[in-house]
Design a protein around this motif. Structure first.
Motif, PDB file in Angstrom:
ATOM      1  N   ARG A  95      79.858   2.016  50.767  1.00 14.28           N
ATOM      2  CA  ARG A  95      80.518   2.907  51.743  1.00 14.28           C
ATOM      3  C   ARG A  95      80.165   2.531  53.173  1.00 14.28           C
ATOM      4  N   SER A  96      78.874   2.320  53.426  1.00 17.82           N
ATOM      5  CA  SER A  96      78.533   2.008  54.816  1.00 17.82           C
ATOM      6  C   SER A  96      78.897   0.563  55.135  1.00 17.82           C
ATOM      7  N   GLY A  97      78.787  -0.340  54.125  1.00 18.47           N
ATOM      8  CA  GLY A  97      79.061  -1.757  54.370  1.00 18.47           C
ATOM      9  C   GLY A  97      80.486  -2.005  54.780  1.00 18.47           C
ATOM     10  N   MET A  98      81.432  -1.313  54.125  1.00 16.47           N
ATOM     11  CA  MET A  98      82.831  -1.661  54.409  1.00 16.47           C
ATOM     12  C   MET A  98      83.261  -1.199  55.798  1.00 16.47           C
ATOM     13  N   GLU A  99      82.516  -0.293  56.407  1.00 13.15           N
ATOM     14  CA  GLU A  99      82.852   0.122  57.771  1.00 13.15           C
ATOM     15  C   GLU A  99      82.551  -1.013  58.744  1.00 13.15           C
ATOM     16  N   GLU A 100      81.486  -1.761  58.443  1.00 14.29           N
ATOM     17  CA  GLU A 100      81.025  -2.757  59.414  1.00 14.29           C
ATOM     18  C   GLU A 100      81.415  -4.184  59.055  1.00 14.29           C
ATOM     19  N   LYS A 101      81.541  -4.468  57.747  1.00 11.57           N
ATOM     20  CA  LYS A 101      81.700  -5.874  57.366  1.00 11.57           C
ATOM     21  C   LYS A 101      82.965  -6.079  56.535  1.00 11.57           C
ATOM     22  N   ASP A 102      83.428  -7.318  56.498  1.00 12.78           N
ATOM     23  CA  ASP A 102      84.590  -7.633  55.668  1.00 12.78           C
ATOM     24  C   ASP A 102      84.180  -8.164  54.314  1.00 12.78           C
ATOM     25  N   PHE A 103      82.909  -8.473  54.187  1.00 12.59           N
ATOM     26  CA  PHE A 103      82.448  -9.028  52.926  1.00 12.59           C
ATOM     27  C   PHE A 103      81.137  -8.360  52.517  1.00 12.59           C
ATOM     28  N   LEU A 104      81.054  -7.875  51.261  1.00 10.34           N
ATOM     29  CA  LEU A 104      79.839  -7.200  50.782  1.00 10.34           C
ATOM     30  C   LEU A 104      79.389  -7.840  49.485  1.00 10.34           C
ATOM     31  N   ALA A 105      78.089  -7.765  49.239  1.00 11.14           N
ATOM     32  CA  ALA A 105      77.575  -8.272  47.964  1.00 11.14           C
ATOM     33  C   ALA A 105      76.385  -7.419  47.543  1.00 11.14           C
ATOM     34  N   ASP A 121      76.128  -9.232  39.402  1.00  9.73           N
ATOM     35  CA  ASP A 121      76.194  -9.656  40.796  1.00  9.73           C
ATOM     36  C   ASP A 121      77.624  -9.386  41.261  1.00  9.73           C
ATOM     37  N   ALA A 122      77.800  -8.548  42.267  1.00 10.84           N
ATOM     38  CA  ALA A 122      79.147  -8.174  42.701  1.00 10.84           C
ATOM     39  C   ALA A 122      79.393  -8.648  44.128  1.00 10.84           C
ATOM     40  N   ARG A 123      80.655  -9.140  44.338  1.00 12.01           N
ATOM     41  CA  ARG A 123      81.045  -9.542  45.697  1.00 12.01           C
ATOM     42  C   ARG A 123      82.370  -8.882  46.027  1.00 12.01           C
ATOM     43  N   LEU A 124      82.509  -8.325  47.200  1.00 11.43           N
ATOM     44  CA  LEU A 124      83.731  -7.601  47.540  1.00 11.43           C
ATOM     45  C   LEU A 124      84.256  -8.028  48.918  1.00 11.43           C
ATOM     46  N   THR A 125      85.619  -8.076  48.992  1.00 17.34           N
ATOM     47  CA  THR A 125      86.260  -8.346  50.279  1.00 17.34           C
ATOM     48  C   THR A 125      86.999  -7.085  50.685  1.00 17.34           C
ATOM     49  N   VAL A 126      86.929  -6.757  51.951  1.00 18.55           N
ATOM     50  CA  VAL A 126      87.533  -5.512  52.424  1.00 18.55           C
ATOM     51  C   VAL A 126      88.902  -5.818  53.039  1.00 18.55           C
ATOM     52  N   GLN A 127      89.925  -5.066  52.600  1.00 24.50           N
ATOM     53  CA  GLN A 127      91.248  -5.214  53.209  1.00 24.50           C
ATOM     54  C   GLN A 127      91.524  -3.980  54.063  1.00 24.50           C
ATOM     55  N   ARG A 128      91.983  -4.212  55.320  1.00 25.87           N
ATOM     56  CA  ARG A 128      92.153  -3.086  56.248  1.00 25.87           C
ATOM     57  C   ARG A 128      93.624  -2.926  56.634  1.00 25.87           C
ATOM     58  N   ASP A 129      93.949  -1.719  57.113  1.00 25.55           N
ATOM     59  CA  ASP A 129      95.310  -1.521  57.640  1.00 25.55           C
ATOM     60  C   ASP A 129      95.333  -1.962  59.103  1.00 25.55           C
ATOM     61  N   ALA A 130      96.502  -1.764  59.740  1.00 26.68           N
ATOM     62  CA  ALA A 130      96.667  -2.246  61.112  1.00 26.68           C
ATOM     63  C   ALA A 130      95.647  -1.619  62.049  1.00 26.68           C
ATOM     64  N   ALA A 131      95.211  -0.371  61.728  1.00 28.02           N
ATOM     65  CA  ALA A 131      94.251   0.308  62.603  1.00 28.02           C
ATOM     66  C   ALA A 131      92.820  -0.129  62.312  1.00 28.02           C
ATOM     67  N   GLY A 132      92.649  -1.004  61.316  1.00 27.24           N
ATOM     68  CA  GLY A 132      91.301  -1.489  60.981  1.00 27.24           C
ATOM     69  C   GLY A 132      90.590  -0.625  59.973  1.00 27.24           C
ATOM     70  N   THR A 133      91.232   0.405  59.462  1.00 22.46           N
ATOM     71  CA  THR A 133      90.596   1.263  58.453  1.00 22.46           C
ATOM     72  C   THR A 133      90.612   0.568  57.101  1.00 22.46           C
ATOM     73  N   PRO A 134      89.484   0.538  56.400  1.00 22.82           N
ATOM     74  CA  PRO A 134      89.468  -0.103  55.084  1.00 22.82           C
ATOM     75  C   PRO A 134      90.409   0.607  54.123  1.00 22.82           C
ATOM     76  N   VAL A 135      91.238  -0.188  53.413  1.00 21.28           N
ATOM     77  CA  VAL A 135      92.195   0.390  52.478  1.00 21.28           C
ATOM     78  C   VAL A 135      91.820   0.041  51.047  1.00 21.28           C
ATOM     79  N   LEU A 136      91.564  -1.247  50.848  1.00 14.92           N
ATOM     80  CA  LEU A 136      91.264  -1.713  49.491  1.00 14.92           C
ATOM     81  C   LEU A 136      90.037  -2.607  49.487  1.00 14.92           C
ATOM     82  N   LEU A 137      89.399  -2.661  48.323  1.00 12.70           N
ATOM     83  CA  LEU A 137      88.318  -3.622  48.143  1.00 12.70           C
ATOM     84  C   LEU A 137      88.686  -4.505  46.963  1.00 12.70           C
ATOM     85  N   PHE A 138      88.724  -5.818  47.220  1.00 13.42           N
ATOM     86  CA  PHE A 138      88.956  -6.782  46.132  1.00 13.42           C
ATOM     87  C   PHE A 138      87.615  -7.393  45.793  1.00 13.42           C
TER      88      PHE A 138
END
Ligand code: C2E
Ligand code: MG
Ligand code: MG
Length: 586
Positions: A95-105, A121-138
Motif C-alpha cells: 500500500r505505501s510502496g505503490m504511492e511512491e514507486k512504480d516497482f515493488l518487491a 518472491d513477489a515483484r509488482l509493477t504499478v500502473q497509474r491513470d492520467a492523474a498518477g493514481t495507482p490503478v492496477l498492479l501487475f
C-alpha cells in the motif's frame, strides 16, 4: 470490436481485414495464454484500490493449492494465505510502496491449502491513470522455498552447534553484542556466565567420545530446562556452555542463577546404565562493570572461570586483580620485578591470640607493596598475578628471609613470637625456593618451630599427594605448617589425616559472619574435626567481642582478626605489643 453486418453475402475488404486481425489476435492470445499457463511463476493482476485479484495464472494451483477461479471469486483469499507473521508487513509495504514507486518487491511466507509453508518472491509493477493514481498492479510470484531452506541450513551450520542444536560461539557473539547495546540503551546490566564441566575429559577418556557426546546433549537439555525464555544458552567449546542473562547483571541474580545451574546438574546422568556426576564450574562477568564489548566480557568470564577452577570454587565473578592480562596487572608485574630490588615491599604483622592465655603467641606476616604511584597495595591486588608470572617465587624468598630476620630480632629481645608465612602452589613446586629455607634458618639461627608456613586448603586439594611430599621435605627441618582458609576448599579427610600439619585456620568467611545461621555449626564441626586430628584450631577474621566469646566456648585454640589488631608495620606492631591487653606479659 463490433462485427459489421454484410448485406451482400460476400465479405468486403474491410471485413476480411477485421477477420484476419481477429484471428491473428486470438492466435496471439492463445499463444500468450499457453505461455502464461506453462510459466511456473504465478502471473497476476490486482486492483490497486482493494488489492482484489482480477486475473491470476493457473500456476497458483501448484503454489498455493487453489484454482485461479477460487482466487478471483474470493478477493481476500490470497491475502489470508500470507503467513500471519508476514501479513501486516506485506500489505503495508504494497500500500505505501505503490504511492511512491512504480516497482515493488517482497519476500514472504504463504500457506499452501494443505497447510505447508511456501516462501515466495513477489515483484509488482504499478500502473497509474492520467492523474498518477495507482490503478492496477501487475506482477509475478516465484516459489523460493528451496532456496530459503538452503539459506536457513547454512545459517544453522554457521550459527549453531551441530551436536546440541544450541547457538555456537559466533551466534553468542552476535547476541551478546545486541544484548549489550540494548542494556546500554536502557541502563540495564547483564551477566555472562561460562559453565565448564571440570571432569569432562575424564568422562570422555573412560567412556569414549560417543558417550561423552551423550553427556553433553543431556547437560544441554537440563540447562535449557531451568533457564528462562529470555536467557540465551550457547555451546562455545567441547565442554563449555555460555549463559547470557540479558537483564540481570546484579550479583544477587547471578548467585540465584549459578545455584540453579549447579542444582540442575547435580543429579547423576545415566549413561549406559552408569550414573555419572558432572562437576560444573562457572565463571561470571558483568556488563557494564567488567567490559563494554563482547570479546572483553567473554575473556573476563574466562578469567573468572580459570580462577574458580584453580581455587576449587563452584563459581566466581570476575575481579580485575585475578587477571594477569588486565592492562593494569601487566604493567604492575613489570614493576613488581623492580619493586623487589627497590625495597618497596614490606611485611605487616597481624597478631594471633591464644584463648588459653589471652595473649599473643604469634603473628602472620602479610606482604604489602608501597607503590610509588598507586600507594599501598594489598596482596589481593598483585599476588595472583605474581603467581601466574612466576614472580611469586622471588617474592616469597624475600618474605621468608625478612620474616626469619624479624623472628631473630624478637627472640633476641626476649619476645617469644612465632611468625607465619603464606606459601603458594608455585612456591612448593620451586626446588630452589624450598631448598633455600634450610639456608635461611641456618643463617639466622632461629628456632625452626617459630617459623610456620601456611598453605591454603584449596592449594592442598589441587594436588594432595604432591603437597604432602613437599611439606614432608621441609618437615625434617622442624618448621611448622598450617592449613589456611580451611572450610571452603572441599578437603578430603583421607588426605588431611596424612598431612604433616599443626594448625587448621578456619576461613574468615565463617568467622566474620559467625552469627549468621549455619556458620556456628560449621565452625563447631571444624573445631571438633581439627581436635580429632590432633591439630590446633585458629579462627581468622574475629572482628568483635561476642565472636571471641563464642569461639572460646567452642574450644577454639587461637584467634586472629581486627578485634585485636589489623596487620601492622613492624614499629606499629611493637607499639601495640606494649600497650595492648592482648600483648605480651609485661
Ligand atoms: P590470608 O593468609 O588468609 O590472610 C588473612 C587475611 O585476612 C589478611 O588479608 C588479613 O588482613 C585479613 N584479615 C585479618 N583479620 C581480619 C578480620 O578481622 N576481618 C577481615 N574482614 N579480614 C581480616 P590480606 O593481608 O589482604 O591478605 C590477603 C591474602 O593474601 C592472604 O590471606 C594471603 O593468602 C595472601 N598473602 C598475603 N601475604 C602473602 C605472602 O607473603 N605470600 C603469599 N603467597 N600470599 C600472601
Ligand atoms: Mg594466611
Ligand atoms: Mg586465611
Amino acid at each position: 470490436m463490433i462485427p459489421m453486418e454484410n448485406t451482400t453475402g460476400t465479405p468486403s475488404h474491410e471485413e476480411e481485414r477485421v477477420v484476419k486481425r481477429g484471428v491473428r489476435l486470438s492466435l496471439r492470445e492463445r499463444e500468450l495464454r499457453q505461455v502464461i499457463e506453462t510459466v511456473p511463476d504465478i502471473l497476476f493482476k490486482v486492483r490497486a484500490k482493494d488489492l482484489a485479484p482480477e486475473f491470476i495464472s493457473p500456476a497458483v494451483k501448484k503454489l498455493l493449492g487453489f484454482t485461479p477461479e477460487e482466487m478471483t471469486v474470493d478477493p481476500g483469499l490470497w491475502i489470508r494465505q500470507i503467513h500471519e507473521e508476514d501479513r501486516a508487513r506485506v500489505t503495508a509495504a504494497i500500500r505505501s510502496g505503490m504511492e511512491e514507486k512504480d516497482f515493488l518487491a517482497f519476500e514472504s511466507r504463504f500457506s499452501h491449502r494443505d497447510g505447508r509453508i511456501r516462501w515466495i518472491d513477489a515483484r509488482l509493477t504499478v500502473q497509474r491513470d492520467a492523474a498518477g493514481t495507482p490503478v492496477l498492479l501487475f506482477g509475478s510470484m516465484r516459489d523460493i522455498t528451496e532456496r530459503k531452506r538452503a539459506e536457513e541450513m547454512i545459517q544453522r551450520l554457521a550459527y549453531h552447534d551441530i551436536l546440541t542444536g544450541l547457538p555456537n560461539r559466533t551466534a553468542l557473539n552476535v547476541s551478546l553484542t545486541q544484548a549489550m547495546d540494548e542494556a546500554a540503551a536502557r541502563g540495564h546490566s547483564l551477566a555472562l556466565m561460562i559453565v565448564d564441566l571440570a571432569n569432562f575429559r575424564a568422562i570422555n577418556d573412560t567412556l569414549g567420545h560417543s558417550n561423552g557426546d551423550l553427556v553433553i546433549i543431556h547437560v544441554a537439555e537440563r540447562l535449557k530446562s531451568v533457564l528462562l525464555e529470555q536467557d540465551l544458552l550457547a555451546r562455545i567449546g567441547g565442554d563449555e556452555f555460555a549463559v547470557l542473562l540479558p537483564r540481570q547483571g546484579d550479583r544477587r541474580h547471578v548467585r540465584i542463577a549459578t545455584r540453579t545451574i549447579q542444582e540442575a546438574l547435580r543429579p547423576a546422568f545415566l549413561i549406559e546404565g552408569i550414573p555419572l556426576d558432572v562437576r560444573p564450574v562457572i565463571g561470571v562477568a558483568l556488563f557494564p562493570e567488567h567490559g563494554e564489548d563482547a570479546n572483553t566480557l567473554l575473556r573476563c568470564a574466562d578469567v573468572a572461570l580459570f580462577a574458580a577452577k584453580k581455587s576449587h570454587q563452584s563459581h566466581l565473578i570476575y575481579s580485575p586483580d585475578k587477571d594477569t592480562y588486565h592492562p593494569h596487572q601487566l604493567s604492575l608485574m613489570a614493576e613488581l620485578r623492580q619493586a623487589l630490588s627497590r625495597d618497596e615491599l614490606a611485611l605487616y604483622y597481624q597478631p594471633q591470640v591464644s584463648f588459653k592465655t589471652g595473649l599473643v603467641t604469634g603473628v602472620e606476616a602479610l606482604v604489602r607493596w608501597q607503590h610509588p604511584r598507586h600507594g599501598l597495595l594489598l596482596p589481593d591486588q598483585f599476588i595472583s598475578a605474581a603467581e601466574k608470572t612466576g614472580l611469586i617465587n622471588t617474592l616469597t624468598a624475600w618474605v621468608v628471609d625478612a620474616a626469619a630476620r624479624q623472628d631473630k630480632i624478637w627472640h633476641e629481645q626476649g619476645m617469644p613470637i612465632s611468625i607465619a608465612v603464606n606459601l603458594s602452589m608455585r612456591n612448593l613446586q620451586d626446588p630452589v625456593l624450598i631448598s633455600s629455607v634450610p639456608d635461611v634458618v641456618q643463617a639466622t639461627r632461629i628456632e625452626p618451630r617459630t617459623l610456620m608456613f601456611e598453605v591454603t586448603e584449596s592449594v592442598i586439594m589441587e594436588d594432595p599427594l604432591f603437597v604432602k611430599a613437599a611439606l614432608q621435605g621441609l618437615r625434617g627441618l622442624g618448621v611448622r605448617f598450617a592449613i589456611d582458609d580451611f572450610g571452603v576448599g572441599y578437603s578430603s579427610l583421607t588426605y588431611l589425616k596424612q598431612l604433616p600439619v599443626d594448625q587448621l585456620k578456619i576461613d574468615k568467611s565463617f568467622i566474620v559472619r559467625f552469627h549468621e545461621p549455619g556458620n556456628a555449626a560449621i565452625v563447631r564441626a571444624i573445631v571438633d574435626l581439627g581436635h580429632d586430628l590432633d591439630l590446633d584450631v585458629a579462627a581468622e577474621g574475629v572482628e568483635d567481642e561476642p565472636t571471641w566469646h563464642a569461639l572460646k566456648d567452642l574450644g577454639c585454640d587461637a584467634a586472629q582478626g581486627y578485634y585485636f589488631a589489623r596487620p601492622l608495620p613492624v614499629t606499629k606492631f611493637e607499639e601495640w605489643l606494649r600497650i595492648s591487653p592482648w600483648g605480651l606479659k609485661k
